[in-house]
Design an enzyme around this catalytic site. Sequence first.
Site, PDB file in Angstrom:
ATOM      1  N   CYS A   1       8.827  -5.838  73.164  1.00  0.00           N
ATOM      2  CA  CYS A   1       9.246  -4.876  72.132  1.00  0.00           C
ATOM      3  C   CYS A   1       8.785  -3.487  72.534  1.00  0.00           C
ATOM      4  CB  CYS A   1       8.619  -5.297  70.802  1.00  0.00           C
ATOM      5  SG  CYS A   1       8.700  -4.029  69.531  1.00  0.00           S
TER       6      CYS A   1
ATOM      7  N   CYS B   1      12.591   1.490  67.644  1.00  0.00           N
ATOM      8  CA  CYS B   1      13.840   1.337  66.891  1.00  0.00           C
ATOM      9  C   CYS B   1      13.661   1.476  65.388  1.00  0.00           C
ATOM     10  CB  CYS B   1      14.450  -0.028  67.184  1.00  0.00           C
ATOM     11  SG  CYS B   1      14.277  -0.529  68.891  1.00  0.00           S
TER      12      CYS B   1
ATOM     13  N   THR C   1       5.173  -2.078  63.553  1.00  0.00           N
ATOM     14  CA  THR C   1       5.485  -2.015  64.983  1.00  0.00           C
ATOM     15  C   THR C   1       5.235  -0.622  65.556  1.00  0.00           C
ATOM     16  OG1 THR C   1       7.133  -3.739  64.723  1.00  0.00           O
ATOM     17  CG2 THR C   1       7.363  -2.315  66.637  1.00  0.00           C
TER      18      THR C   1
ATOM     19  N   GLU D   1       1.597  -4.403  66.872  1.00  0.00           N
ATOM     20  CA  GLU D   1       1.695  -4.390  65.421  1.00  0.00           C
ATOM     21  C   GLU D   1       0.307  -4.132  64.857  1.00  0.00           C
ATOM     22  OE1 GLU D   1       3.869  -6.824  66.811  1.00  0.00           O
ATOM     23  OE2 GLU D   1       5.637  -5.744  66.098  1.00  0.00           O
TER      24      GLU D   1
ATOM     25  N   HIS E   1      18.820  -2.333  61.438  1.00  0.00           N
ATOM     26  CA  HIS E   1      17.725  -2.964  62.189  1.00  0.00           C
ATOM     27  C   HIS E   1      18.085  -4.375  62.655  1.00  0.00           C
ATOM     28  CE1 HIS E   1      13.860  -2.509  63.809  1.00  0.00           C
ATOM     29  NE2 HIS E   1      13.272  -3.458  63.101  1.00  0.00           N
TER      30      HIS E   1
ATOM     31  N   TYR F   1      18.204  -5.901  66.891  1.00  0.00           N
ATOM     32  CA  TYR F   1      17.630  -7.089  67.527  1.00  0.00           C
ATOM     33  C   TYR F   1      18.417  -7.561  68.740  1.00  0.00           C
ATOM     34  CZ  TYR F   1      13.601  -7.630  64.610  1.00  0.00           C
ATOM     35  OH  TYR F   1      12.379  -7.439  64.036  1.00  0.00           O
TER      36      TYR F   1
ATOM     37  N   CYS G   1      17.896  -6.133  71.204  1.00  0.00           N
ATOM     38  CA  CYS G   1      16.774  -5.986  72.158  1.00  0.00           C
ATOM     39  C   CYS G   1      16.373  -7.348  72.716  1.00  0.00           C
ATOM     40  CB  CYS G   1      15.573  -5.331  71.483  1.00  0.00           C
ATOM     41  SG  CYS G   1      14.789  -6.370  70.215  1.00  0.00           S
TER      42      CYS G   1
ATOM     43  N   GLU H   1       8.414 -12.816  65.827  1.00  0.00           N
ATOM     44  CA  GLU H   1       8.997 -11.571  65.348  1.00  0.00           C
ATOM     45  C   GLU H   1      10.521 -11.703  65.224  1.00  0.00           C
ATOM     46  OE1 GLU H   1      10.569  -8.651  66.728  1.00  0.00           O
ATOM     47  OE2 GLU H   1       9.963  -7.278  65.139  1.00  0.00           O
TER      48      GLU H   1
HETATM   49 FE1  SF4 Z   1      10.909  -3.954  68.917  1.00  0.00          FE
HETATM   50 FE2  SF4 Z   1      13.347  -5.009  69.075  1.00  0.00          FE
HETATM   51 FE3  SF4 Z   1      12.340  -4.138  66.725  1.00  0.00          FE
HETATM   52 FE4  SF4 Z   1      13.086  -2.445  68.682  1.00  0.00          FE
HETATM   53  S1  SF4 Z   1      14.402  -3.828  67.506  1.00  0.00           S
HETATM   54  S2  SF4 Z   1      11.249  -2.310  67.440  1.00  0.00           S
HETATM   55  S3  SF4 Z   1      12.413  -3.559  70.502  1.00  0.00           S
HETATM   56  S4  SF4 Z   1      11.599  -5.868  67.977  1.00  0.00           S
HETATM   57 FE    FE Z   2      10.872  -5.576  64.321  1.00  0.00          FE
END
Ligand code: SF4
Ligand code: FE
Length: 493
Positions: free
Chosen positions: A108, A112, A199, A265, A300, A304, A306, A454
Amino acid sequence: MSEMDIWGDYETLNSGEAYIDSLRGRELDVYLFGELVEEPVDHPVIRPSINAMAATYDLAESEEEVATVSSSLSGARINRFLHIMNSQDDLVKKAQMQKRLGQETGTCFQRCVGLDAINALHSVTFDIDEAHGTTYHQRLLAFLKKVQVKNQVIGGAMTDAKGDRSKAPHQQEEQDIYLRVTKRTDEGVYVSGAKCHQTGCINSHWLIVMPTLRLTQHDKDYAIVGAIPVTAKGITYIYGRQSCDTRAMEGGHIDTGNSEFSGQEAMIIFENVFIPNEFIFMNGEYEFASSLVERFTTYHRCSYICKTGVGDVLIGASAEIADMNGVSSASHIKDKLVEMAHLNETIRSNALASAYEGAPHKSGVWMNDELLANVCKHNVTRFPYEISRLAQDLAGGIMVTLPSEKDLTHNKVGPLLKKYLQGREGGDVTDRVRILRLLENMTLGRNAVGYLTESLHGAGSPQAQRIQIAKGMKINEKRKFARKLAKVNEADV
Ligand code: SF4
Ligand code: FE
Protein backbone atom coordinates in the site's frame (compact mmCIF):
# COMPACT_ATOMS: atom_id res chain seq x y z
CA MET A 1 0.66 28.01 14.21
CA SER A 2 2.56 30.28 11.81
CA GLU A 3 2.00 30.08 8.02
CA MET A 4 5.35 28.28 7.74
CA ASP A 5 4.36 25.77 10.42
CA ILE A 6 1.10 25.13 8.58
CA TRP A 7 2.39 24.97 5.01
CA GLY A 8 6.05 23.95 5.39
CA ASP A 9 9.20 25.79 4.40
CA TYR A 10 9.36 24.77 0.72
CA GLU A 11 7.93 25.78 -2.64
CA THR A 12 7.16 22.40 -4.18
CA LEU A 13 8.11 18.79 -3.46
CA ASN A 14 9.26 17.51 -6.83
CA SER A 15 10.93 14.20 -5.99
CA GLY A 16 10.68 11.30 -3.59
CA GLU A 17 13.81 12.56 -1.89
CA ALA A 18 12.41 16.08 -1.41
CA TYR A 19 9.23 14.54 -0.01
CA ILE A 20 11.19 12.44 2.51
CA ASP A 21 13.19 15.53 3.54
CA SER A 22 9.93 17.41 4.15
CA LEU A 23 9.01 14.85 6.81
CA ARG A 24 12.19 15.34 8.83
CA GLY A 25 12.30 17.27 12.10
CA ARG A 26 8.53 17.63 12.49
CA GLU A 27 8.45 16.70 16.20
CA LEU A 28 5.30 14.59 15.97
CA ASP A 29 4.11 12.61 18.98
CA VAL A 30 4.42 9.14 17.44
CA TYR A 31 4.39 6.12 19.76
CA LEU A 32 5.65 2.70 18.71
CA PHE A 33 6.41 -0.26 21.01
CA GLY A 34 5.58 1.94 24.02
CA GLU A 35 8.17 4.57 23.15
CA LEU A 36 8.06 8.05 21.67
CA VAL A 37 9.74 7.84 18.27
CA GLU A 38 12.51 10.41 17.93
CA GLU A 39 12.49 10.67 14.11
CA PRO A 40 9.98 8.52 12.20
CA VAL A 41 11.93 8.97 8.95
CA ASP A 42 14.88 7.03 10.39
CA HIS A 43 12.96 4.34 12.26
CA PRO A 44 13.56 0.93 10.60
CA VAL A 45 9.94 -0.17 11.09
CA ILE A 46 8.46 3.08 9.74
CA ARG A 47 10.88 3.91 6.92
CA PRO A 48 9.65 1.29 4.40
CA SER A 49 6.18 2.89 4.57
CA ILE A 50 7.72 6.29 3.82
CA ASN A 51 9.55 4.77 0.85
CA ALA A 52 6.23 3.47 -0.49
CA MET A 53 4.68 6.93 -0.29
CA ALA A 54 7.81 8.39 -1.91
CA ALA A 55 7.17 6.06 -4.87
CA THR A 56 4.13 8.23 -5.73
CA TYR A 57 6.56 11.14 -6.24
CA ASP A 58 9.15 9.08 -8.10
CA LEU A 59 6.58 7.72 -10.54
CA ALA A 60 5.64 11.31 -11.43
CA GLU A 61 9.24 11.73 -12.58
CA SER A 62 9.77 8.38 -14.30
CA GLU A 63 6.30 7.94 -15.88
CA GLU A 64 4.96 11.46 -16.27
CA GLU A 65 2.00 10.47 -18.43
CA VAL A 66 0.82 8.01 -15.81
CA ALA A 67 1.35 10.00 -12.62
CA THR A 68 1.00 13.68 -13.56
CA VAL A 69 -1.86 15.63 -15.09
CA SER A 70 -2.87 19.17 -15.96
CA SER A 71 -4.79 20.50 -12.95
CA SER A 72 -8.49 21.08 -13.54
CA LEU A 73 -8.21 24.00 -11.08
CA SER A 74 -5.12 25.85 -12.33
CA GLY A 75 -3.94 24.20 -15.56
CA ALA A 76 -0.51 23.58 -13.98
CA ARG A 77 1.14 20.15 -14.23
CA ILE A 78 0.51 18.39 -10.92
CA ASN A 79 0.81 14.99 -9.29
CA ARG A 80 -2.26 12.92 -10.17
CA PHE A 81 -2.82 12.15 -6.48
CA LEU A 82 -3.99 15.76 -5.99
CA HIS A 83 -6.19 15.99 -9.06
CA ILE A 84 -9.92 16.72 -9.19
CA MET A 85 -11.36 14.33 -11.78
CA ASN A 86 -12.31 16.30 -14.85
CA SER A 87 -13.26 13.53 -17.29
CA GLN A 88 -13.82 9.84 -17.78
CA ASP A 89 -10.19 9.63 -18.89
CA ASP A 90 -9.09 11.01 -15.50
CA LEU A 91 -10.95 8.20 -13.71
CA VAL A 92 -9.31 5.60 -15.96
CA LYS A 93 -5.79 7.04 -15.65
CA LYS A 94 -6.11 7.26 -11.90
CA ALA A 95 -6.88 3.52 -11.77
CA GLN A 96 -3.99 2.70 -14.10
CA MET A 97 -1.59 4.71 -11.94
CA GLN A 98 -2.70 2.86 -8.80
CA LYS A 99 -2.11 -0.48 -10.47
CA ARG A 100 1.38 0.62 -11.56
CA LEU A 101 2.29 1.65 -8.04
CA GLY A 102 1.11 -1.70 -6.69
CA GLN A 103 3.51 -3.36 -9.13
CA GLU A 104 6.38 -1.06 -8.12
CA THR A 105 5.98 -1.38 -4.34
CA GLY A 106 4.17 -4.69 -3.71
CA THR A 107 2.28 -2.92 -0.95
CA CYS A 108 0.00 0.00 0.00
CA PHE A 109 1.48 3.32 -1.10
CA GLN A 110 -1.04 5.19 1.07
CA ARG A 111 -1.83 8.26 -1.00
CA CYS A 112 -5.29 7.34 -2.32
CA VAL A 113 -7.42 8.15 0.72
CA GLY A 114 -6.72 11.87 0.42
CA LEU A 115 -7.28 11.77 -3.34
CA ASP A 116 -10.65 10.11 -2.91
CA ALA A 117 -11.59 12.47 -0.05
CA ILE A 118 -10.95 15.67 -2.05
CA ASN A 119 -12.92 14.35 -5.01
CA ALA A 120 -15.87 13.35 -2.82
CA LEU A 121 -15.73 16.73 -1.09
CA HIS A 122 -15.74 18.58 -4.40
CA SER A 123 -19.37 17.56 -5.04
CA VAL A 124 -20.51 17.46 -1.40
CA THR A 125 -19.32 21.00 -0.57
CA PHE A 126 -21.04 22.15 -3.77
CA ASP A 127 -24.30 20.53 -2.63
CA ILE A 128 -24.08 21.96 0.90
CA ASP A 129 -23.46 25.47 -0.43
CA GLU A 130 -26.43 25.15 -2.75
CA ALA A 131 -28.68 24.11 0.13
CA HIS A 132 -27.36 26.44 2.84
CA GLY A 133 -25.66 29.38 1.10
CA THR A 134 -22.34 28.50 2.73
CA THR A 135 -18.91 28.93 1.07
CA TYR A 136 -17.29 25.55 1.69
CA HIS A 137 -16.69 24.80 -1.98
CA GLN A 138 -14.56 27.91 -2.58
CA ARG A 139 -12.64 27.21 0.64
CA LEU A 140 -11.93 23.69 -0.54
CA LEU A 141 -10.71 24.90 -3.94
CA ALA A 142 -8.46 27.54 -2.34
CA PHE A 143 -6.96 24.87 -0.08
CA LEU A 144 -6.47 22.42 -2.94
CA LYS A 145 -4.78 24.94 -5.23
CA LYS A 146 -2.14 25.57 -2.59
CA VAL A 147 -1.62 21.88 -1.79
CA GLN A 148 -1.29 21.14 -5.53
CA VAL A 149 1.46 23.74 -5.92
CA LYS A 150 3.33 22.40 -2.89
CA ASN A 151 2.66 18.79 -3.96
CA GLN A 152 1.91 17.72 -0.41
CA VAL A 153 0.31 14.52 0.84
CA ILE A 154 -3.27 14.67 2.07
CA GLY A 155 -4.33 11.83 4.34
CA GLY A 156 -8.03 11.14 4.74
CA ALA A 157 -9.24 10.31 8.26
CA MET A 158 -12.69 8.76 8.28
CA THR A 159 -12.98 5.67 10.52
CA ASP A 160 -13.96 6.51 14.08
CA ALA A 161 -13.50 4.24 17.10
CA LYS A 162 -17.30 3.56 16.99
CA GLY A 163 -17.80 2.14 20.53
CA ASP A 164 -21.17 0.40 20.82
CA ARG A 165 -22.04 -0.28 17.17
CA SER A 166 -25.78 -0.35 17.91
CA LYS A 167 -25.78 3.30 19.02
CA ALA A 168 -25.58 6.62 17.17
CA PRO A 169 -22.68 8.97 18.02
CA HIS A 170 -24.73 11.14 20.43
CA GLN A 171 -26.01 8.03 22.27
CA GLN A 172 -22.55 6.73 23.14
CA GLU A 173 -21.45 6.73 26.76
CA GLU A 174 -18.04 8.12 25.73
CA GLN A 175 -18.90 11.30 23.80
CA ASP A 176 -15.54 11.43 21.99
CA ILE A 177 -15.82 7.91 20.60
CA TYR A 178 -16.79 9.57 17.30
CA LEU A 179 -14.75 12.68 16.47
CA ARG A 180 -16.75 15.78 17.41
CA VAL A 181 -16.62 19.52 17.87
CA THR A 182 -15.92 20.33 21.52
CA LYS A 183 -15.82 24.13 21.21
CA ARG A 184 -16.74 26.76 18.61
CA THR A 185 -15.14 30.22 18.37
CA ASP A 186 -15.27 33.00 15.75
CA GLU A 187 -11.98 31.71 14.35
CA GLY A 188 -12.88 28.04 14.00
CA VAL A 189 -13.63 24.86 15.95
CA TYR A 190 -11.85 22.50 18.34
CA VAL A 191 -12.28 18.75 17.85
CA SER A 192 -11.68 15.66 19.99
CA GLY A 193 -11.88 11.98 19.15
CA ALA A 194 -9.92 9.20 17.52
CA LYS A 195 -9.55 7.96 13.97
CA CYS A 196 -8.50 4.31 13.74
CA HIS A 197 -6.17 2.44 11.39
CA GLN A 198 -5.38 5.56 9.39
CA THR A 199 -3.40 4.72 6.30
CA GLY A 200 -0.20 6.71 5.84
CA CYS A 201 -1.21 9.40 8.34
CA ILE A 202 2.26 9.94 9.78
CA ASN A 203 3.66 10.16 6.25
CA SER A 204 1.20 12.90 5.27
CA HIS A 205 1.27 16.70 5.52
CA TRP A 206 -2.49 17.11 6.01
CA LEU A 207 -5.32 15.09 7.52
CA ILE A 208 -8.87 15.64 6.32
CA VAL A 209 -11.22 14.49 9.07
CA MET A 210 -14.64 13.31 7.91
CA PRO A 211 -17.64 11.61 9.52
CA THR A 212 -17.75 7.86 9.12
CA LEU A 213 -21.52 7.24 8.90
CA ARG A 214 -24.99 8.71 8.30
CA LEU A 215 -25.84 11.32 10.96
CA THR A 216 -29.10 12.76 12.35
CA GLN A 217 -30.01 16.18 13.77
CA HIS A 218 -28.88 14.93 17.21
CA ASP A 219 -25.38 14.37 15.83
CA LYS A 220 -24.67 17.90 14.58
CA ASP A 221 -21.42 18.20 16.52
CA TYR A 222 -20.17 15.10 14.73
CA ALA A 223 -20.86 16.58 11.28
CA ILE A 224 -17.44 18.13 10.91
CA VAL A 225 -15.06 18.04 7.96
CA GLY A 226 -11.78 19.91 8.03
CA ALA A 227 -8.15 19.86 6.98
CA ILE A 228 -5.63 19.71 9.81
CA PRO A 229 -1.84 19.87 9.51
CA VAL A 230 -0.33 16.57 10.65
CA THR A 231 1.82 18.66 13.02
CA ALA A 232 -1.12 20.40 14.75
CA LYS A 233 -1.05 20.73 18.53
CA GLY A 234 -3.07 18.10 20.41
CA ILE A 235 -2.53 15.13 18.07
CA THR A 236 -0.99 11.84 19.20
CA TYR A 237 -0.20 9.00 16.79
CA ILE A 238 0.00 5.40 17.99
CA TYR A 239 1.61 3.20 15.35
CA GLY A 240 -0.12 -0.06 14.47
CA ARG A 241 2.26 -2.98 14.46
CA GLN A 242 2.19 -5.46 11.64
CA SER A 243 2.92 -9.14 11.32
CA CYS A 244 6.71 -9.77 11.32
CA ASP A 245 7.42 -6.00 11.60
CA THR A 246 10.41 -6.39 13.94
CA ARG A 247 12.31 -8.31 11.28
CA ALA A 248 13.14 -4.84 9.92
CA MET A 249 15.07 -4.18 13.15
CA GLU A 250 17.26 -7.27 12.87
CA GLY A 251 19.53 -6.02 10.10
CA GLY A 252 19.91 -7.88 6.80
CA HIS A 253 17.64 -7.64 3.80
CA ILE A 254 16.29 -11.13 3.14
CA ASP A 255 14.03 -12.09 6.03
CA THR A 256 11.67 -9.13 5.61
CA GLY A 257 10.82 -10.36 2.09
CA ASN A 258 10.37 -6.78 0.86
CA SER A 259 13.01 -4.68 2.59
CA GLU A 260 12.17 -1.52 0.68
CA PHE A 261 8.41 -1.02 1.02
CA SER A 262 5.54 -1.50 3.45
CA GLY A 263 2.21 0.07 4.33
CA GLN A 264 1.36 2.09 7.41
CA GLU A 265 -1.65 2.36 9.70
CA ALA A 266 -1.83 4.27 12.96
CA MET A 267 -4.44 5.40 15.44
CA ILE A 268 -4.77 9.17 15.63
CA ILE A 269 -5.96 10.74 18.88
CA PHE A 270 -7.25 14.31 18.68
CA GLU A 271 -7.43 16.27 21.95
CA ASN A 272 -9.04 19.67 21.41
CA VAL A 273 -7.31 20.20 18.07
CA PHE A 274 -8.06 23.56 16.45
CA ILE A 275 -9.35 23.81 12.85
CA PRO A 276 -9.46 27.42 11.53
CA ASN A 277 -12.48 28.46 9.44
CA GLU A 278 -10.52 28.51 6.18
CA PHE A 279 -9.94 24.74 6.46
CA ILE A 280 -13.50 23.75 7.47
CA PHE A 281 -15.58 22.14 4.70
CA MET A 282 -18.66 20.98 6.68
CA ASN A 283 -19.77 22.21 10.06
CA GLY A 284 -23.06 20.87 11.37
CA GLU A 285 -24.77 20.00 8.05
CA TYR A 286 -25.42 16.46 9.26
CA GLU A 287 -27.76 15.60 6.36
CA PHE A 288 -24.80 15.56 3.96
CA ALA A 289 -22.73 13.07 5.96
CA SER A 290 -24.21 10.04 4.21
CA SER A 291 -23.59 11.36 0.69
CA LEU A 292 -20.01 12.19 1.68
CA VAL A 293 -19.47 8.64 2.96
CA GLU A 294 -21.10 7.08 -0.13
CA ARG A 295 -19.22 9.21 -2.65
CA PHE A 296 -15.92 8.71 -0.84
CA THR A 297 -16.38 4.95 -0.70
CA THR A 298 -17.38 4.82 -4.36
CA TYR A 299 -14.07 6.39 -5.33
CA HIS A 300 -12.14 4.41 -2.76
CA ARG A 301 -13.63 1.03 -3.66
CA CYS A 302 -12.26 1.55 -7.16
CA SER A 303 -8.91 2.60 -5.78
CA TYR A 304 -8.58 -1.00 -4.67
CA ILE A 305 -7.36 -1.74 -8.16
CA CYS A 306 -4.04 -1.16 -6.34
CA LYS A 307 -4.38 -4.80 -5.22
CA THR A 308 -4.10 -5.99 -8.81
CA GLY A 309 -0.66 -4.40 -9.10
CA VAL A 310 0.28 -6.18 -5.88
CA GLY A 311 -1.35 -9.32 -7.30
CA ASP A 312 0.91 -9.06 -10.36
CA VAL A 313 3.93 -9.19 -8.03
CA LEU A 314 2.53 -12.21 -6.22
CA ILE A 315 1.74 -14.06 -9.45
CA GLY A 316 5.23 -13.22 -10.70
CA ALA A 317 6.80 -14.54 -7.49
CA SER A 318 4.74 -17.74 -7.80
CA ALA A 319 5.96 -18.28 -11.36
CA GLU A 320 9.52 -17.64 -10.18
CA ILE A 321 9.38 -20.19 -7.38
CA ALA A 322 7.81 -22.79 -9.66
CA ASP A 323 10.73 -22.27 -12.04
CA MET A 324 13.29 -22.40 -9.21
CA ASN A 325 11.72 -25.65 -8.04
CA GLY A 326 12.05 -27.09 -11.54
CA VAL A 327 8.32 -27.55 -12.14
CA SER A 328 7.44 -24.58 -14.35
CA SER A 329 6.34 -26.75 -17.26
CA ALA A 330 3.97 -28.98 -15.27
CA SER A 331 0.45 -28.43 -16.57
CA HIS A 332 -1.21 -28.11 -13.14
CA ILE A 333 1.34 -25.43 -12.18
CA LYS A 334 0.61 -23.46 -15.33
CA ASP A 335 -3.11 -23.82 -14.68
CA LYS A 336 -2.77 -22.41 -11.16
CA LEU A 337 -0.97 -19.36 -12.54
CA VAL A 338 -3.77 -18.92 -15.07
CA GLU A 339 -6.35 -19.10 -12.27
CA MET A 340 -4.45 -16.44 -10.30
CA ALA A 341 -4.30 -14.15 -13.33
CA HIS A 342 -8.01 -14.72 -14.05
CA LEU A 343 -8.97 -13.61 -10.53
CA ASN A 344 -6.61 -10.65 -10.57
CA GLU A 345 -7.79 -9.40 -13.96
CA THR A 346 -11.43 -9.73 -12.88
CA ILE A 347 -10.79 -7.13 -10.19
CA ARG A 348 -9.00 -4.89 -12.68
CA SER A 349 -11.92 -5.15 -15.10
CA ASN A 350 -14.38 -4.11 -12.39
CA ALA A 351 -12.37 -1.03 -11.47
CA LEU A 352 -11.89 0.04 -15.09
CA ALA A 353 -15.53 -0.59 -15.93
CA SER A 354 -16.54 1.62 -13.00
CA ALA A 355 -14.26 4.37 -14.37
CA TYR A 356 -15.55 4.02 -17.95
CA GLU A 357 -19.16 4.13 -16.70
CA GLY A 358 -18.41 7.24 -14.61
CA ALA A 359 -20.43 10.44 -14.93
CA PRO A 360 -20.03 14.09 -13.95
CA HIS A 361 -21.69 15.74 -10.95
CA LYS A 362 -23.01 19.28 -11.41
CA SER A 363 -19.99 20.59 -9.46
CA GLY A 364 -17.94 19.44 -12.47
CA VAL A 365 -16.17 16.51 -10.80
CA TRP A 366 -16.41 13.07 -12.42
CA MET A 367 -17.57 10.19 -10.25
CA ASN A 368 -17.14 6.43 -10.67
CA ASP A 369 -20.15 4.21 -11.27
CA GLU A 370 -21.26 3.27 -7.77
CA LEU A 371 -22.57 -0.25 -8.39
CA LEU A 372 -19.46 -1.38 -10.27
CA ALA A 373 -17.20 0.20 -7.64
CA ASN A 374 -18.92 -1.89 -4.99
CA VAL A 375 -18.66 -5.04 -7.09
CA CYS A 376 -14.95 -4.30 -7.53
CA LYS A 377 -14.31 -3.94 -3.83
CA HIS A 378 -16.47 -6.95 -2.99
CA ASN A 379 -14.30 -9.10 -5.24
CA VAL A 380 -11.27 -7.62 -3.50
CA THR A 381 -12.60 -9.00 -0.20
CA ARG A 382 -12.32 -12.51 -1.69
CA PHE A 383 -9.97 -12.97 -4.61
CA PRO A 384 -6.66 -11.96 -2.99
CA TYR A 385 -7.26 -14.75 -0.44
CA GLU A 386 -7.61 -17.33 -3.21
CA ILE A 387 -4.66 -15.90 -5.11
CA SER A 388 -2.62 -16.12 -1.88
CA ARG A 389 -3.72 -19.71 -1.29
CA LEU A 390 -2.53 -20.64 -4.76
CA ALA A 391 0.75 -18.76 -4.21
CA GLN A 392 1.35 -20.73 -1.01
CA ASP A 393 0.42 -23.93 -2.82
CA LEU A 394 3.11 -23.22 -5.44
CA ALA A 395 5.68 -22.13 -2.85
CA GLY A 396 5.54 -25.33 -0.78
CA GLY A 397 5.86 -25.68 2.99
CA ILE A 398 9.45 -24.43 3.02
CA MET A 399 8.02 -20.90 2.77
CA VAL A 400 7.11 -21.00 6.45
CA THR A 401 9.91 -23.18 7.83
CA LEU A 402 12.94 -21.50 6.26
CA PRO A 403 15.88 -20.76 8.55
CA SER A 404 16.92 -17.12 8.93
CA GLU A 405 19.30 -15.04 6.85
CA LYS A 406 21.83 -15.26 9.69
CA ASP A 407 21.83 -19.04 9.42
CA LEU A 408 22.17 -18.81 5.67
CA THR A 409 25.38 -16.79 6.04
CA HIS A 410 26.69 -18.66 9.11
CA ASN A 411 30.11 -20.22 8.62
CA LYS A 412 29.06 -23.69 9.84
CA VAL A 413 25.37 -24.16 8.95
CA GLY A 414 25.35 -21.77 5.96
CA PRO A 415 27.08 -24.19 3.56
CA LEU A 416 24.82 -27.03 4.77
CA LEU A 417 21.72 -24.95 4.06
CA LYS A 418 23.05 -24.03 0.62
CA LYS A 419 23.53 -27.74 -0.09
CA TYR A 420 20.05 -28.82 1.00
CA LEU A 421 18.01 -25.81 -0.12
CA GLN A 422 19.14 -26.23 -3.70
CA GLY A 423 16.21 -26.36 -6.15
CA ARG A 424 16.50 -26.70 -9.90
CA GLU A 425 20.03 -27.49 -11.10
CA GLY A 426 22.09 -24.33 -11.54
CA GLY A 427 19.66 -22.19 -9.55
CA ASP A 428 20.93 -19.77 -6.90
CA VAL A 429 19.93 -20.83 -3.37
CA THR A 430 19.89 -17.30 -1.95
CA ASP A 431 17.64 -16.12 -4.78
CA ARG A 432 15.27 -18.98 -4.06
CA VAL A 433 15.16 -17.97 -0.40
CA ARG A 434 14.52 -14.33 -1.39
CA ILE A 435 11.50 -15.26 -3.49
CA LEU A 436 10.15 -17.53 -0.76
CA ARG A 437 10.48 -14.66 1.73
CA LEU A 438 8.66 -12.31 -0.65
CA LEU A 439 5.82 -14.84 -0.89
CA GLU A 440 5.75 -15.06 2.90
CA ASN A 441 5.79 -11.26 3.21
CA MET A 442 2.80 -10.90 0.90
CA THR A 443 0.63 -13.75 2.14
CA LEU A 444 1.25 -13.72 5.90
CA GLY A 445 3.91 -11.13 6.71
CA ARG A 446 3.96 -7.33 6.70
CA ASN A 447 2.38 -6.80 3.32
CA ALA A 448 -0.36 -9.36 3.91
CA VAL A 449 -1.79 -6.65 6.16
CA GLY A 450 -2.60 -4.71 3.01
CA TYR A 451 -3.08 -7.53 0.55
CA LEU A 452 -5.40 -9.62 2.73
CA THR A 453 -7.05 -8.15 5.85
CA GLU A 454 -7.03 -4.63 4.48
CA SER A 455 -8.59 -5.99 1.29
CA LEU A 456 -11.34 -7.43 3.48
CA HIS A 457 -12.06 -4.43 5.72
CA GLY A 458 -10.50 -1.36 4.08
CA ALA A 459 -12.98 1.02 2.36
CA GLY A 460 -15.75 -0.83 4.20
CA SER A 461 -16.16 -4.47 5.20
CA PRO A 462 -17.94 -6.89 2.82
CA GLN A 463 -21.44 -6.27 4.18
CA ALA A 464 -21.14 -2.56 3.40
CA GLN A 465 -20.70 -3.40 -0.29
CA ARG A 466 -23.60 -5.87 -0.27
CA ILE A 467 -25.88 -3.11 1.04
CA GLN A 468 -24.83 -0.82 -1.82
CA ILE A 469 -25.12 -3.61 -4.39
CA ALA A 470 -28.66 -4.33 -3.11
CA LYS A 471 -29.48 -0.63 -3.58
CA GLY A 472 -28.07 -0.45 -7.10
CA MET A 473 -29.01 -3.84 -8.53
CA LYS A 474 -32.43 -2.70 -9.89
CA ILE A 475 -34.17 -5.96 -9.05
CA ASN A 476 -37.59 -4.76 -10.26
CA GLU A 477 -36.18 -3.93 -13.67
CA LYS A 478 -34.74 -7.44 -13.88
CA ARG A 479 -38.07 -8.95 -12.86
CA LYS A 480 -39.77 -6.99 -15.61
CA PHE A 481 -37.40 -8.44 -18.22
CA ALA A 482 -38.26 -11.94 -17.03
CA ARG A 483 -42.00 -11.30 -16.87
CA LYS A 484 -42.05 -9.82 -20.34
CA LEU A 485 -40.39 -12.85 -21.90
CA ALA A 486 -42.50 -15.29 -19.89
CA LYS A 487 -45.60 -13.28 -20.81
CA VAL A 488 -46.54 -12.77 -17.16
CA ASN A 489 -48.79 -9.78 -16.38
CA GLU A 490 -46.38 -6.81 -15.98
CA ALA A 491 -48.78 -4.75 -13.86
CA ASP A 492 -48.17 -6.99 -10.81
CA VAL A 493 -44.51 -5.95 -10.38
FE1 SF4 B 1 -3.31 1.73 -0.01
FE2 SF4 B 1 -4.65 0.64 -2.03
FE3 SF4 B 1 -5.90 2.12 -0.15
FE4 SF4 B 1 -4.27 3.22 -1.99
S1 SF4 B 1 -6.23 2.19 -2.35
S2 SF4 B 1 -4.34 3.71 0.18
S3 SF4 B 1 -2.66 1.67 -2.13
S4 SF4 B 1 -4.87 0.13 0.13
FE1 FE C 1 -7.48 1.40 2.49
